[in-house]
Design a protein around this motif. Structure first.
Motif, PDB file in Angstrom:
ATOM      1  N   ASN A 261      35.158 -51.538   9.893  1.00 61.22           N
ATOM      2  CA  ASN A 261      35.059 -51.745  11.342  1.00 61.22           C
ATOM      3  C   ASN A 261      34.490 -50.471  11.947  1.00 61.22           C
ATOM      4  O   ASN A 261      35.223 -49.497  12.176  1.00 61.22           O
ATOM      5  CB  ASN A 261      36.407 -52.079  11.958  1.00 61.22           C
ATOM      6  N   HIS A 262      33.192 -50.489  12.220  1.00 60.43           N
ATOM      7  CA  HIS A 262      32.524 -49.276  12.678  1.00 60.43           C
ATOM      8  C   HIS A 262      32.714 -48.999  14.163  1.00 60.43           C
ATOM      9  O   HIS A 262      32.184 -48.004  14.674  1.00 60.43           O
ATOM     10  CB  HIS A 262      31.049 -49.321  12.293  1.00 60.43           C
ATOM     11  N   ALA A 263      33.511 -49.809  14.840  1.00 59.48           N
ATOM     12  CA  ALA A 263      33.970 -49.429  16.177  1.00 59.48           C
ATOM     13  C   ALA A 263      34.851 -48.190  16.094  1.00 59.48           C
ATOM     14  O   ALA A 263      35.035 -47.476  17.092  1.00 59.48           O
ATOM     15  CB  ALA A 263      34.734 -50.580  16.823  1.00 59.48           C
ATOM     16  N   ASP A 264      35.396 -47.925  14.903  1.00 57.98           N
ATOM     17  CA  ASP A 264      36.241 -46.747  14.720  1.00 57.98           C
ATOM     18  C   ASP A 264      35.481 -45.456  15.031  1.00 57.98           C
ATOM     19  O   ASP A 264      36.076 -44.484  15.511  1.00 57.98           O
ATOM     20  CB  ASP A 264      36.757 -46.677  13.282  1.00 57.98           C
ATOM     21  N   GLY A 265      34.180 -45.426  14.745  1.00 58.14           N
ATOM     22  CA  GLY A 265      33.390 -44.218  15.001  1.00 58.14           C
ATOM     23  C   GLY A 265      33.366 -43.843  16.476  1.00 58.14           C
ATOM     24  O   GLY A 265      33.763 -42.724  16.843  1.00 58.14           O
ATOM     25  N   PRO A 266      32.888 -44.730  17.355  1.00 51.87           N
ATOM     26  CA  PRO A 266      32.937 -44.427  18.786  1.00 51.87           C
ATOM     27  C   PRO A 266      34.349 -44.141  19.288  1.00 51.87           C
ATOM     28  O   PRO A 266      34.544 -43.303  20.177  1.00 51.87           O
ATOM     29  CB  PRO A 266      32.363 -45.684  19.429  1.00 51.87           C
ATOM     30  N   TYR A 267      35.357 -44.830  18.722  1.00 56.26           N
ATOM     31  CA  TYR A 267      36.728 -44.609  19.172  1.00 56.26           C
ATOM     32  C   TYR A 267      37.178 -43.173  18.864  1.00 56.26           C
ATOM     33  O   TYR A 267      37.804 -42.514  19.710  1.00 56.26           O
ATOM     34  CB  TYR A 267      37.672 -45.612  18.506  1.00 56.26           C
ATOM     35  N   VAL A 268      36.847 -42.679  17.672  1.00 57.23           N
ATOM     36  CA  VAL A 268      37.157 -41.290  17.327  1.00 57.23           C
ATOM     37  C   VAL A 268      36.415 -40.346  18.260  1.00 57.23           C
ATOM     38  O   VAL A 268      36.984 -39.364  18.774  1.00 57.23           O
ATOM     39  CB  VAL A 268      36.794 -40.998  15.854  1.00 57.23           C
ATOM     40  N   TYR A 269      35.137 -40.616  18.499  1.00 55.98           N
ATOM     41  CA  TYR A 269      34.340 -39.764  19.378  1.00 55.98           C
ATOM     42  C   TYR A 269      34.928 -39.711  20.786  1.00 55.98           C
ATOM     43  O   TYR A 269      35.052 -38.623  21.377  1.00 55.98           O
ATOM     44  CB  TYR A 269      32.896 -40.276  19.428  1.00 55.98           C
ATOM     45  N   LEU A 270      35.286 -40.853  21.335  1.00 55.71           N
ATOM     46  CA  LEU A 270      35.819 -40.890  22.709  1.00 55.71           C
ATOM     47  C   LEU A 270      37.139 -40.124  22.804  1.00 55.71           C
ATOM     48  O   LEU A 270      37.413 -39.482  23.827  1.00 55.71           O
ATOM     49  CB  LEU A 270      35.993 -42.340  23.156  1.00 55.71           C
ATOM     50  N   ARG A 271      37.962 -40.186  21.769  1.00 56.30           N
ATOM     51  CA  ARG A 271      39.202 -39.408  21.804  1.00 56.30           C
ATOM     52  C   ARG A 271      38.890 -37.913  21.737  1.00 56.30           C
ATOM     53  O   ARG A 271      39.482 -37.107  22.468  1.00 56.30           O
ATOM     54  CB  ARG A 271      40.118 -39.824  20.653  1.00 56.30           C
ATOM     55  N   LEU A 272      37.952 -37.520  20.873  1.00 59.63           N
ATOM     56  CA  LEU A 272      37.584 -36.118  20.786  1.00 59.63           C
ATOM     57  C   LEU A 272      36.937 -35.610  22.065  1.00 59.63           C
ATOM     58  O   LEU A 272      37.079 -34.436  22.425  1.00 59.63           O
ATOM     59  CB  LEU A 272      36.640 -35.906  19.602  1.00 59.63           C
ATOM     60  N   LEU A 273      36.246 -36.494  22.752  1.00 58.37           N
ATOM     61  CA  LEU A 273      35.615 -36.097  24.017  1.00 58.37           C
ATOM     62  C   LEU A 273      36.666 -35.620  25.014  1.00 58.37           C
ATOM     63  O   LEU A 273      36.404 -34.720  25.826  1.00 58.37           O
ATOM     64  CB  LEU A 273      34.831 -37.281  24.592  1.00 58.37           C
ATOM     65  N   ARG A 274      37.854 -36.188  24.922  1.00 58.92           N
ATOM     66  CA  ARG A 274      38.957 -35.768  25.794  1.00 58.92           C
ATOM     67  C   ARG A 274      39.649 -34.511  25.262  1.00 58.92           C
ATOM     68  O   ARG A 274      40.114 -33.676  26.036  1.00 58.92           O
ATOM     69  CB  ARG A 274      39.990 -36.894  25.921  1.00 58.92           C
ATOM     70  N   GLU A 275      39.717 -34.394  23.936  1.00 57.84           N
ATOM     71  CA  GLU A 275      40.510 -33.332  23.325  1.00 57.84           C
ATOM     72  C   GLU A 275      39.710 -32.073  22.962  1.00 57.84           C
ATOM     73  O   GLU A 275      40.218 -30.961  23.061  1.00 57.84           O
ATOM     74  CB  GLU A 275      41.175 -33.857  22.041  1.00 57.84           C
ATOM     75  N   ASP A 276      38.472 -32.269  22.521  1.00 56.13           N
ATOM     76  CA  ASP A 276      37.666 -31.163  22.000  1.00 56.13           C
ATOM     77  C   ASP A 276      36.189 -31.507  22.158  1.00 56.13           C
ATOM     78  O   ASP A 276      35.530 -31.936  21.206  1.00 56.13           O
ATOM     79  CB  ASP A 276      38.015 -30.929  20.523  1.00 56.13           C
ATOM     80  N   PRO A 277      35.627 -31.333  23.356  1.00 55.66           N
ATOM     81  CA  PRO A 277      34.238 -31.745  23.615  1.00 55.66           C
ATOM     82  C   PRO A 277      33.211 -31.131  22.663  1.00 55.66           C
ATOM     83  O   PRO A 277      32.242 -31.795  22.292  1.00 55.66           O
ATOM     84  CB  PRO A 277      33.998 -31.289  25.057  1.00 55.66           C
ATOM     85  N   ALA A 278      33.428 -29.898  22.251  1.00 54.01           N
ATOM     86  CA  ALA A 278      32.464 -29.268  21.343  1.00 54.01           C
ATOM     87  C   ALA A 278      32.445 -29.996  19.999  1.00 54.01           C
ATOM     88  O   ALA A 278      31.372 -30.272  19.447  1.00 54.01           O
ATOM     89  CB  ALA A 278      32.808 -27.795  21.145  1.00 54.01           C
ATOM     90  N   ARG A 279      33.626 -30.314  19.468  1.00 50.38           N
ATOM     91  CA  ARG A 279      33.685 -31.066  18.220  1.00 50.38           C
ATOM     92  C   ARG A 279      33.131 -32.468  18.422  1.00 50.38           C
ATOM     93  O   ARG A 279      32.483 -33.027  17.531  1.00 50.38           O
ATOM     94  CB  ARG A 279      35.141 -31.139  17.708  1.00 50.38           C
ATOM     95  N   ALA A 280      33.366 -33.072  19.585  1.00 49.11           N
ATOM     96  CA  ALA A 280      32.852 -34.415  19.857  1.00 49.11           C
ATOM     97  C   ALA A 280      31.336 -34.464  19.745  1.00 49.11           C
ATOM     98  O   ALA A 280      30.774 -35.423  19.204  1.00 49.11           O
ATOM     99  CB  ALA A 280      33.291 -34.867  21.247  1.00 49.11           C
ATOM    100  N   ALA A 281      30.653 -33.431  20.215  1.00 50.81           N
ATOM    101  CA  ALA A 281      29.187 -33.399  20.135  1.00 50.81           C
ATOM    102  C   ALA A 281      28.731 -33.367  18.678  1.00 50.81           C
ATOM    103  O   ALA A 281      27.762 -34.035  18.292  1.00 50.81           O
ATOM    104  CB  ALA A 281      28.655 -32.181  20.883  1.00 50.81           C
ATOM    105  N   GLU A 282      29.450 -32.606  17.848  1.00 46.07           N
ATOM    106  CA  GLU A 282      29.134 -32.549  16.416  1.00 46.07           C
ATOM    107  C   GLU A 282      29.360 -33.910  15.762  1.00 46.07           C
ATOM    108  O   GLU A 282      28.567 -34.375  14.945  1.00 46.07           O
ATOM    109  CB  GLU A 282      30.004 -31.489  15.740  1.00 46.07           C
ATOM    110  N   VAL A 283      30.447 -34.564  16.136  1.00 40.46           N
ATOM    111  CA  VAL A 283      30.786 -35.870  15.572  1.00 40.46           C
ATOM    112  C   VAL A 283      29.742 -36.914  15.948  1.00 40.46           C
ATOM    113  O   VAL A 283      29.381 -37.775  15.133  1.00 40.46           O
ATOM    114  CB  VAL A 283      32.194 -36.295  16.044  1.00 40.46           C
ATOM    115  N   LEU A 284      29.230 -36.841  17.162  1.00 38.54           N
ATOM    116  CA  LEU A 284      28.205 -37.807  17.571  1.00 38.54           C
ATOM    117  C   LEU A 284      26.966 -37.684  16.695  1.00 38.54           C
ATOM    118  O   LEU A 284      26.360 -38.702  16.318  1.00 38.54           O
ATOM    119  CB  LEU A 284      27.844 -37.600  19.045  1.00 38.54           C
ATOM    120  N   GLU A 285      26.581 -36.466  16.335  1.00 36.47           N
ATOM    121  CA  GLU A 285      25.443 -36.280  15.445  1.00 36.47           C
ATOM    122  C   GLU A 285      25.715 -36.898  14.071  1.00 36.47           C
ATOM    123  O   GLU A 285      24.850 -37.558  13.485  1.00 36.47           O
ATOM    124  CB  GLU A 285      25.124 -34.792  15.304  1.00 36.47           C
ATOM    125  N   LEU A 286      26.930 -36.716  13.567  1.00 42.46           N
ATOM    126  CA  LEU A 286      27.284 -37.292  12.276  1.00 42.46           C
ATOM    127  C   LEU A 286      27.316 -38.814  12.334  1.00 42.46           C
ATOM    128  O   LEU A 286      26.884 -39.491  11.390  1.00 42.46           O
ATOM    129  CB  LEU A 286      28.642 -36.747  11.820  1.00 42.46           C
TER     130      LEU A 286
END
Length: 392
Positions: A261-286
């Motif tokens: 279920n690849h909705a998990d990817g955006p879900y992880v990103y959206l949580r990181l966007l709240r918790e750690d925006p710098a890491r969220a940007a890295e995750v979006l690239e991955l």
């Protein structure tokens, strides 16, 4: 496949992938999901026979001989073609692959041709002697299916005493120094056991766990109504992220993934966007490198009778048979309309998928689920739990 430890806990950076130019043949196994060429990882269901009676079995296996299973020589021809085609991994599955006496010979044949050979098993037929053989061959990994603790696992597997035999097999792999992990398919009957699975990873020193979302196929199609609700799935993902973070905080950097279920990817990103925006940007690239669901492109399946499928769950459609044409020829034959569309699903998906801002990182998710529920391959995946606001 979404690496929770890789993404949420920072175990992988985009630079880790780029140093290999994102080439499948150069990438370490834990980075293959980020390859650019998407050479297919191929699941070979080398037998339909199984010694258990799992209620969620996608191959509807029984403990009986089946006709038309590929021979050893046909298996070697398949492996030789996959190796020359550039497929980085062959996953021997079933049924229960350890039932086939030629499994070591075929695994050795794959390793000798530069492929990574892995096994997906219920674990009950693993013995120290068999594990020693696999270690000497150079087997990369053994994934063992586990559905929860004793009561839950034995219920799903349909045979009393299975849990103890499975855990013994995992321990024997660990003690022999061969990489082993747990495969856990989540549904309403066993979701309560997820915390206990994390406890087990810790107690038994198991380095890897894949949490599979339910796919409606085989005997698993009878479990459509037993899948988690969207809210339950969101709570599950939060729990998996919380428990994975706890492991990392305690210096136990295990590999935790969610699958199917690849909705998990955006879900992880959206949580990181709240918790750690710098890491969220890295995750979006991955996530952009991952590209989401890869059925018919970066993942493929060959059945026990040689039929080629888009993935191991979507068995109602075959693109040909390796007894008649090599896998490589079938896989690249875009004169088949569906095969061509699966290479790039984005222009063909319908409904909320068509306008979703995450389509490029989700890949349209599982078409098999859409077909099972809506009767339309290109309908939205009913298991997508992202809200309309989150996808707008």
């Amino acid at each position: 496949m979404i690496g929770i430890s890789k993404l949420y806990c920072g175990a992988v950076e985009a630079a880790d992938v780029l140093r290999y130019n994102r080439e499948s043949k150069r990438l370490p196994s834990h980075l293959l999901q980020f390859s650019a060429d998407k050479k297919p990882v191929v699941v070979w269901n080398m037998t339909r026979r199984c010694n258990l009676k799992c209620i969620h079995c996608y191959s509807s296996s029984r403990n009986i001989p089946y006709r038309d299973e590929m021979t050893t020589e046909e298996g070697k021809a398949l492996i030789a073609d996959l190796a020359s085609f550039g497929s980085p991994v062959i996953l021997f599955s079933g049924g229960e692959p350890l039932i086939r006496k030629d499994l070591p010979e075929l695994a050795q044949f794959a390793v000798d041709r530069g492929m990574r050979a892995v096994i997906s098993t219920n674990g009950t037929l693993l013995t120290p002697e068999r594990i020693r053989v696999f270690r000497e061959i150079g087997l990369s990994y053994i994934g063992v299916s586990l559905d929860g603790l004793k009561e839950t696992h034995d219920f799903f597997r349909g045979v009393p005493g299975t849990f103890e035999r499975t855990i013994r097999g995992i321990r024997d792999c660990r003690d022999a120094g061969i990489k082993v992990g747990v495969r856990f398919t989540v549904n309403r009957h066993n979701v309560r056991d997820v915390p206990a699975i994390f406890d087990l990873l810790d107690a038994e020193d198991i380095p890897r766990c894949c949490f599979y979302h339910l796919v409606y196929s085989g005997r698993g199609s009878a479990l459509v109504e037993e899948d988690l609700s969207h809210d339950e799935t969101r709570r599950l993902l939060d729990l998996i992220m919380d428990r994975t973070r706890d492991l990392f905080n305690r210096g136990l950097e295990k590999e935790i993934l969610t699958v199917d279920n690849h909705a998990d990817g955006p879900y992880v990103y959206l949580r990181l966007l709240r918790e750690d925006p710098a890491r969220a940007a890295e995750v979006l690239e991955l996530l952009k490198m991952n590209e989401g669901n890869s059925s018919g492109n970066g993942i493929g399946c060959v059945s026990w009778d040689g039929a080629v499928h888009a993935d191991q769950f979507w068995r109602g459609i075959s693109f040909g048979n390796v007894r008649e044409r090599p896998f490589s020829a079938i896989w690249t034959d875009t004169s088949n309309e569906l095969m061509a569309k699966l290479k790039d699903k984005k222009p063909h998906v319908k409904g909320r998928c068509a306008t979703c801002r995450w389509l490029g990182v989700c890949g349209g998710n599982f078409r098999a689920r859409a077909e099972a529920v809506a009767g339309d391959i290109w309908a939205p995946d009913p298991a997508c739990y992202l809200t309309d606001r989150e996808i707008a």
